[in-house]
Design a protein around this motif. Structure first.
Motif, PDB file in Angstrom:
ATOM      1  N   LYS A  38       0.855  -1.186   0.000  1.00 41.15           N
ATOM      2  CA  LYS A  38       0.000   0.000   0.000  1.00 41.15           C
ATOM      3  C   LYS A  38       0.888   1.232   0.000  1.00 41.15           C
ATOM      4  O   LYS A  38       2.041   1.188   0.396  1.00 41.15           O
ATOM      5  N   SER A  40       2.164   4.984   1.166  1.00 39.75           N
ATOM      6  CA  SER A  40       2.290   5.677   2.449  1.00 39.75           C
ATOM      7  C   SER A  40       1.288   6.832   2.507  1.00 39.75           C
ATOM      8  O   SER A  40       0.827   7.334   1.480  1.00 39.75           O
ATOM      9  N   LYS A  41       0.993   7.250   3.725  1.00 39.44           N
ATOM     10  CA  LYS A  41       0.081   8.385   3.915  1.00 39.44           C
ATOM     11  C   LYS A  41       0.655   9.646   3.274  1.00 39.44           C
ATOM     12  O   LYS A  41      -0.073  10.433   2.684  1.00 39.44           O
ATOM     13  N   MET A  44       0.274   9.736  -0.519  1.00 42.11           N
ATOM     14  CA  MET A  44      -1.119   9.914  -0.933  1.00 42.11           C
ATOM     15  C   MET A  44      -1.715  11.219  -0.386  1.00 42.11           C
ATOM     16  O   MET A  44      -2.893  11.466  -0.543  1.00 42.11           O
ATOM     17  N   TYR A  46      -2.455  12.079   2.546  1.00 43.39           N
ATOM     18  CA  TYR A  46      -3.531  11.818   3.509  1.00 43.39           C
ATOM     19  C   TYR A  46      -3.552  12.872   4.604  1.00 43.39           C
ATOM     20  O   TYR A  46      -2.528  13.342   5.061  1.00 43.39           O
ATOM     21  N   VAL A  77      -4.114   3.110   1.032  1.00 40.31           N
ATOM     22  CA  VAL A  77      -3.198   3.788   1.957  1.00 40.31           C
ATOM     23  C   VAL A  77      -2.914   2.896   3.158  1.00 40.31           C
ATOM     24  O   VAL A  77      -3.825   2.301   3.726  1.00 40.31           O
ATOM     25  N   CYS A  87      -7.656  11.773   1.058  1.00 36.57           N
ATOM     26  CA  CYS A  87      -6.382  11.678   0.353  1.00 36.57           C
ATOM     27  C   CYS A  87      -6.637  11.749  -1.152  1.00 36.57           C
ATOM     28  O   CYS A  87      -7.785  11.757  -1.598  1.00 36.57           O
TER      29      CYS A  87
END
Length: 93
Positions: A38, A40-41, A44, A46, A77, A87
């Motif tokens: 996935k 990363s925050k 993206m 986020y 994410v 995001c």
């Protein structure tokens, strides 16, 4: 008698069987890797706040927590996700 055996186990059929036998496990490995990795925050973008009416709770990628108060997850994410967050992967349900 030999002809029947030769027809049943031709070289072509054996090669197809071997190719299929090695392709299926490789496909499963690739699919598991795709699901396991996935973003990363940070990548993206986020954040825990919504973007106007866009928020994780009405996104197709969001997986709700066990209770309404619990943090959820995302298909894209990594980590725990706030239902009020947002995001760049946001996709309206």
């Amino acid at each position: 008698m030999m002809r029947h055996f030769q027809k049943k186990f031709s070289r072509r059929r054996i090669m197809k069987f071997i190719a299929l036998g090695t392709t299926i496990p490789l496909f499963n490995i690739l699919m598991n890797y795709a699901h396991a990795s996935k973003a990363s925050k940070e990548s993206m973008q986020y954040r825990d706040e919504p973007n106007d009416k866009e928020q994780c709770s009405n996104c197709m990628q969001f997986i709700p927590g066990k209770t309404p108060e619990a943090q959820g997850e995302c298909k894209v994410v990594e980590g725990s996700i706030n239902s009020q967050g947002w995001c760049v992967a946001y996709t309206k349900k």
